[in-house]
Enzyme design. Structure first.
Site, PDB file in Angstrom:
ATOM      1  N   HIS A 210      28.132 -13.529   5.783  1.00 19.98           N
ATOM      2  CA  HIS A 210      27.031 -14.163   5.058  1.00 19.98           C
ATOM      3  C   HIS A 210      27.281 -15.662   4.903  1.00 19.98           C
ATOM      4  O   HIS A 210      26.402 -16.479   5.146  1.00 19.98           O
ATOM      5  CB  HIS A 210      26.876 -13.501   3.695  1.00 19.98           C
TER       6      HIS A 210
ATOM      7  N   ASP B 276       0.884  -6.350   2.392  1.00 18.87           N
ATOM      8  CA  ASP B 276       1.089  -6.597   0.968  1.00 18.87           C
ATOM      9  C   ASP B 276       2.482  -6.098   0.563  1.00 18.87           C
ATOM     10  O   ASP B 276       2.683  -4.909   0.313  1.00 18.87           O
ATOM     11  CB  ASP B 276      -0.014  -5.849   0.204  1.00 18.87           C
TER      12      ASP B 276
END
Ligand code: MEV
Length: 442
Positions: free
Chosen positions: A397, A300
């Site tokens: 990136h 979770d």
């Protein structure tokens, strides 16, 4: 934007999947053939797999894919591991892999679980004599443990169960507000259902026992339970990870020396320790790694996020989760975070890809998974800060993001090949990719 009068629908959950899609197409999608095609395109051709996914939650219409990747070469407490990561963000897995490789030749990651205590509370209102409440709690405490003995039976066999129940006076925060603060050991399960079932039983027991307690007057017998729920703040479920190496073995290239790199790295960490704007982004980078492993292993991630960010505030203001030092020429970089994870129960026994992920990790215990997740968080932060204080993140990136830009411009396989080659030597930006595509197309 297309507007139309929409009437509320009743009984939506009872409709069949096809009927739900039809309603959606008519009501919100202007009967778009493409939307229908896309929704159905993601159905799994294996009916059993599709049904399994549909039954994870409610009103399922389709599946939402995220990439499932691997970061190899993580040396963790002397063991070499490949780590499954689920993320949509380009460069996250590449950065984790790079940091793993860097530390693999420098002793690897040393990680240790400090403790595994989870907690939950019964929040209640009592407006009588405080001393009498203390006496009541002392007299009836064993009744709380007895009340959950059938719920805790299997957990006790596995070495877990309810650890302690405390009565806390919180009347300085809210009038007449008290708590049963309860602690649990849930071994390899995350334990949310187990904890919540125990807490609800404690709440019933509180009301029953109070109604019977002779020293309470009529009003005092009516304790009012407001709610019973586990807490995702788990500061006693902690794991600590660190890496270290001589400064002389740190990053070095033509632009920056080992010492300058170490200095800048330490300053970047100090800034994140004291400056919340930076700390949030710094920690977001850590969560890039943590969430990806938490998701891949069927845990979770919302609970983990909430707990970790709360821990980042434990000293009164939001701060960096990682810390660094240089002493006697040794660079040390570490992080301590709370993590409530499970490797049995929940999605871990159900989702076919989660089972594969856990197999890749050699079927870890919950403690081992805590260690792995913390390692990836530290690795991710090392990679981010290393880029930030040297070349900046955009260079790496944007290289990783190039394929997304090419896809968004509908580049053909030939165009992709040519531009992947071209951008090996040129800076990637949205406009430079658009320009080069136009050049080829003309
Ligand atoms: C991007 O997803 C994460 C970073 O912004 C983290 C950081 O700044 O430390 C690169």
């Amino acid at each position: 934007m297309y507007y139309q009068m929409i009437t509320p629908i009743t009984g939506f959950s009872k409709l069949k999947k096809e009927e739900k899609i039809d309603w959606l197409l008519k009501t919100y999608l202007q009967d778009s053939e493409n939307s229908e095609k896309v929704l159905k395109q993601y159905w799994n051709e294996n009916d059993a797999v599709q049904q399994l996914h549909e039954e994870f939650t409610e009103n399922t219409l389709s599946n939402f894919y995220l990439p499932f990747g691997i970061a190899p070469n993580f040396l963790i407490n002397g063991k070499l591991m490949a780590i499954p990561m689920t993320t949509e963000e380009s460069s996250v897995i590449a950065a984790a892999s790079k940091a793993a490789k860097f530390w693999q030749t420098r002793g690897g990651f040393k990680v240790e679980v400090q403790n595994t205590i989870k907690n939950g509370q019964v929040h209640f209102i009592y407006n009588g004599d405080h001393e009498k409440l203390n006496q009541f709690f002392k007299a009836s405490k064993s009744a709380f443990f007895d009340a959950v003995s059938s719920i805790t039976k299997n957990m006790r066999k596995r070495g877990g169960g309810v650890l302690e129940i405390e009565l806390l006076d919180k009347t300085d925060l809210v009038d007449d507000y008290f708590q049963l603060h309860c602690t649990f050991e849930t071994k390899d399960s995350m334990g949310a259902n187990f904890i919540n079932s125990c807490l609800e039983k404690f709440a019933d027991t509180l009301k029953e026992e109070a109604a019977k307690f002779q020293d309470f007057n009529v009003e005092e017998k009516q304790v009012e339970v407001i709610m019973s729920i586990l807490s995702n703040f788990v500061p006693e479920c902690l794991v600590k990870v660190e890496v270290s190496c001589p400064v002389s073995e740190l990053y070095d290239d033509n632009h920056i020396s080992h010492d300058a790199f170490a200095d800048n790295f330490l300053t970047a960490i100090k800034i994140a320790e004291v400056e919340p704007y930076r700390a949030v982004t710094h920690n977001k980078g850590i969560m890039n790694g943590i969430d990806a492993v938490v998701l891949a292993t069927g845990n979770d991630f919302r609970a983990v996020e909430a707990g970790i960010h709360a821990y980042a505030c434990k000293d009164g203001s939001y701060s960096s989760l990682t810390h660094a030092s240089v002493e006697n020429g040794i660079f040390k970089f570490w992080m301590e975070i709370p993590l409530a994870l499970g490797t049995v129960g929940g999605l871990t026994n159900l989702h076919p890809l989660v089972k594969v992920a856990l197999e890749i990790l050699q079927k870890p215990s919950a403690r081992e998974l805590m260690e792995i997740v913390a390692v990836v968080g530290l690795a991710q932060n090392f990679a981010a800060v290393k880029s930030l204080v040297t070349n900046g993140i955009q260079q790496g990136h944007m290289k990783m993001h190039l394929m997304n830009i090419l896809n968004s411009q509908n580049a053909t396989p030939g165009e992709k090949e040519e531009l992947l080659h071209y951008f090996k030597k040129h800076t990637v930006t949205h406009s430079s990719v658009a320009e080069q595509l136009e050049r080829i197309r003309n």
